[in-house]
Design an enzyme around this catalytic site. Structure first.
Site, PDB file in Angstrom:
ATOM      1  N   HIS A 156      20.031  27.935  13.951  1.00 31.64           N
ATOM      2  CA  HIS A 156      19.243  26.738  13.643  1.00 31.64           C
ATOM      3  C   HIS A 156      18.573  26.196  14.902  1.00 31.64           C
ATOM      4  O   HIS A 156      18.939  26.555  16.015  1.00 31.64           O
ATOM      5  CB  HIS A 156      20.123  25.638  13.035  1.00 31.64           C
ATOM      6  CG  HIS A 156      20.369  25.816  11.572  1.00 31.64           C
ATOM      7  ND1 HIS A 156      21.443  26.522  11.088  1.00 31.64           N
ATOM      8  CD2 HIS A 156      19.671  25.392  10.474  1.00 31.64           C
ATOM      9  CE1 HIS A 156      21.405  26.521   9.760  1.00 31.64           C
ATOM     10  NE2 HIS A 156      20.345  25.849   9.362  1.00 31.64           N
ATOM     11  N   LYS A 160      20.028  20.400  15.750  1.00 29.59           N
ATOM     12  CA  LYS A 160      21.121  20.333  14.757  1.00 29.59           C
ATOM     13  C   LYS A 160      22.424  19.954  15.462  1.00 29.59           C
ATOM     14  O   LYS A 160      22.765  20.501  16.499  1.00 29.59           O
ATOM     15  CB  LYS A 160      21.257  21.680  14.040  1.00 29.59           C
ATOM     16  CG  LYS A 160      22.265  21.632  12.910  1.00 29.59           C
ATOM     17  CD  LYS A 160      22.082  22.779  11.927  1.00 29.59           C
ATOM     18  CE  LYS A 160      23.120  22.750  10.829  1.00 29.59           C
ATOM     19  NZ  LYS A 160      23.040  21.563   9.980  1.00 29.59           N
ATOM     20  N   GLY A 166      26.353  23.766   7.127  1.00 30.80           N
ATOM     21  CA  GLY A 166      26.912  23.602   5.783  1.00 30.80           C
ATOM     22  C   GLY A 166      26.640  24.839   4.933  1.00 30.80           C
ATOM     23  O   GLY A 166      27.474  25.245   4.118  1.00 30.80           O
TER      24      GLY A 166
HETATM   25  P1  NAD Z   1      16.645  13.765  11.292  1.00 31.05           P
HETATM   26  O1  NAD Z   1      17.496  13.210  12.387  1.00 31.05           O
HETATM   27  O2  NAD Z   1      15.277  14.257  11.644  1.00 31.05           O
HETATM   28  O3  NAD Z   1      16.483  12.703  10.118  1.00 31.05           O
HETATM   29  C1  NAD Z   1      17.490  11.833   9.712  1.00 31.05           C
HETATM   30  C2  NAD Z   1      16.821  10.491   9.475  1.00 31.05           C
HETATM   31  O4  NAD Z   1      17.763   9.587   8.873  1.00 31.05           O
HETATM   32  C3  NAD Z   1      16.363   9.841  10.789  1.00 31.05           C
HETATM   33  O5  NAD Z   1      15.003   9.482  10.687  1.00 31.05           O
HETATM   34  C4  NAD Z   1      17.272   8.603  10.907  1.00 31.05           C
HETATM   35  O6  NAD Z   1      16.663   7.524  11.572  1.00 31.05           O
HETATM   36  C5  NAD Z   1      17.529   8.329   9.435  1.00 31.05           C
HETATM   37  N1  NAD Z   1      18.667   7.418   9.234  1.00 31.05           N
HETATM   38  C6  NAD Z   1      19.842   7.368   9.901  1.00 31.05           C
HETATM   39  N2  NAD Z   1      20.593   6.343   9.466  1.00 31.05           N
HETATM   40  C7  NAD Z   1      19.883   5.736   8.479  1.00 31.05           C
HETATM   41  C8  NAD Z   1      20.130   4.601   7.650  1.00 31.05           C
HETATM   42  N3  NAD Z   1      21.256   3.903   7.723  1.00 31.05           N
HETATM   43  N4  NAD Z   1      19.173   4.261   6.742  1.00 31.05           N
HETATM   44  C9  NAD Z   1      18.017   4.949   6.645  1.00 31.05           C
HETATM   45  N5  NAD Z   1      17.732   6.021   7.434  1.00 31.05           N
HETATM   46  C10 NAD Z   1      18.656   6.396   8.336  1.00 31.05           C
HETATM   47  O7  NAD Z   1      17.520  14.942  10.620  1.00 31.05           O
HETATM   48  P2  NAD Z   1      17.048  16.087   9.619  1.00 31.05           P
HETATM   49  O8  NAD Z   1      16.765  17.338  10.373  1.00 31.05           O
HETATM   50  O9  NAD Z   1      16.002  15.556   8.705  1.00 31.05           O
HETATM   51  O10 NAD Z   1      18.410  16.339   8.815  1.00 31.05           O
HETATM   52  C11 NAD Z   1      19.072  15.285   8.140  1.00 31.05           C
HETATM   53  C12 NAD Z   1      20.313  15.836   7.439  1.00 31.05           C
HETATM   54  O11 NAD Z   1      19.933  16.763   6.409  1.00 31.05           O
HETATM   55  C13 NAD Z   1      21.270  16.615   8.357  1.00 31.05           C
HETATM   56  O12 NAD Z   1      22.604  16.364   7.967  1.00 31.05           O
HETATM   57  C14 NAD Z   1      20.915  18.066   8.077  1.00 31.05           C
HETATM   58  O13 NAD Z   1      21.970  18.961   8.365  1.00 31.05           O
HETATM   59  C15 NAD Z   1      20.628  17.997   6.600  1.00 31.05           C
HETATM   60  N6  NAD Z   1      19.795  19.064   6.050  1.00 31.05           N
HETATM   61  C16 NAD Z   1      20.195  19.567   4.848  1.00 31.05           C
HETATM   62  C17 NAD Z   1      19.442  20.525   4.218  1.00 31.05           C
HETATM   63  C18 NAD Z   1      19.870  20.999   2.848  1.00 31.05           C
HETATM   64  O14 NAD Z   1      19.146  21.790   2.210  1.00 31.05           O
HETATM   65  N7  NAD Z   1      21.012  20.514   2.338  1.00 31.05           N
HETATM   66  C19 NAD Z   1      18.265  21.014   4.812  1.00 31.05           C
HETATM   67  C20 NAD Z   1      17.871  20.472   6.045  1.00 31.05           C
HETATM   68  C21 NAD Z   1      18.640  19.485   6.654  1.00 31.05           C
END
Ligand code: NAD
Length: 269
Positions: A156, A160, A166
């Site tokens: 990744h 990350k 996961g």
């Molecule tokens: P990122 O850090 O770019 O985005 C997360 C966002 O959430 C940030 O903008 C942050 O400010 C916001 N945030 C944090 N606390 C908050 C709150 N209390 N209220 C509102 N917003 C809040 O991260 P990302 O790369 O977008 O990944 C986010 C999550 O999704 C991670 O856990 C990642 O592993 C997961 N993910 C899952 C999949 C899937 O298919 N399941 C795919 C990609 C990423």
């Protein structure tokens, strides 16, 4: 399919922007609200414009209670934030599509308790291809048994924060299920120093972090004479966002219960 109203939390995040775009591009989705953490520089911005689509007349707020009513909340943020959002969704009788990864056991229990009476989809990976791969891995493990050494590799981007991913753990679980064992009993999550010879039946994990790799996963079944590899390579994060919006549409027609993408895609026996 009826139209569904969706709240996207973490709307300025890497996934959040994609989710807003996927909702805008979906024939069934309508963006009802968008949030960010308090103090974020993006609070007050137009969610659609930030996501690179036309304005959707929804400004990003830092208080989820200020969002309009919705059918489903889509959450790809961080474990502590997802727990707060879960309490909100449960209180409003809203479905929840959870993409956040990296929950510890106590957080996971809290999430399950909070959402005990809600319709929920939680998946480590919302890509259709990965979910098909999970099915293939379980089937391969059933057929090959533990005569083949099983290893899972994932790579990744450098941002990350949790490892193994996961999805890698979900692959491990599918593999263990195919063998009729529990992953926790056979997983080798890292190796260092004098590890001793490979333990028969173990499932090993290896991890790479760097650059902007969107997500690469591979399950290997290794015998002395042959190697079977089930490999998935995501080249654009939109694949997760489109899958999550498809999941949200499906969820809006379900009653209380915990589901995953295998349910959404009809991959369960
Ligand atoms: P990122 O850090 O770019 O985005 C997360 C966002 O959430 C940030 O903008 C942050 O400010 C916001 N945030 C944090 N606390 C908050 C709150 N209390 N209220 C509102 N917003 C809040 O991260 P990302 O790369 O977008 O990944 C986010 C999550 O999704 C991670 O856990 C990642 O592993 C997961 N993910 C899952 C999949 C899937 O298919 N399941 C795919 C990609 C990423």
């Amino acid at each position: 399919m009826k139209q569904i109203r969706v709240i996207v939390v973490g709307a300025s995040g890497r996934m959040g922007r994609m989710l807003v775009r996927a909702v805008a591009e979906s024939r069934h989705g309508l963006l009802a609200g968008a949030t960010e953490r308090p103090g974020s520089e993006f609070v007050g911005r137009d969610a659609g414009e930030l996501a690179g689509v036309e304005t959707l007349a929804v400004r990003i707020v830092d208080d989820i209670n200020a969002c309009a009513d919705a059918d489903v909340l889509i959450d790809f943020t961080a474990p502590a934030a997802t727990l707060k959002h879960a309490a909100f969704a449960a209180g409003r009788g809203m479905g929840m599509v959870i993409g956040t990864t990296g929950f510890d056991a106590a957080q996971m229990q809290q999430l399950r308790d909070t959402l005990a009476d809600s319709p929920v989809i939680m998946a480590a990976n919302y890509s259709v291809g990965v979910n098909l791969a999970l099915s293939l891995i379980e089937r391969a493990a059933q057929v090959l048994g533990d005569d083949y050494d099983a290893e899972i590799f994932e790579a990744h981007h450098k941002h990350k924060v949790d490892a193994p991913s996961g999805t890698a753990l979900a692959m491990g679980k599918a593999l263990a299920a195919g063998r009729g064992v529990a992953l926790d009993d056979v997983a080798v999550l890292s190796r260092e120093g004098i590890t001793g010879v490979r333990k028969a039946g173990s499932i090993g994990f290896s991890v790479v972090r760097g650059g902007n790799i969107v997500g690469e996963h591979q399950a290997m079944f290794i015998a002395d004479e042959e190697r079977i590899e089930i490999h998935h390579n995501a080249s654009d994060r939109m694949v997760f966002a489109r899958g999550a919006v498809r999941a949200a549409s499906w969820l809006s027609e379900q009653s209380t219960g915990w589901y995953d993408m295998q349910d959404v895609l009809g991959l369960k026996a």
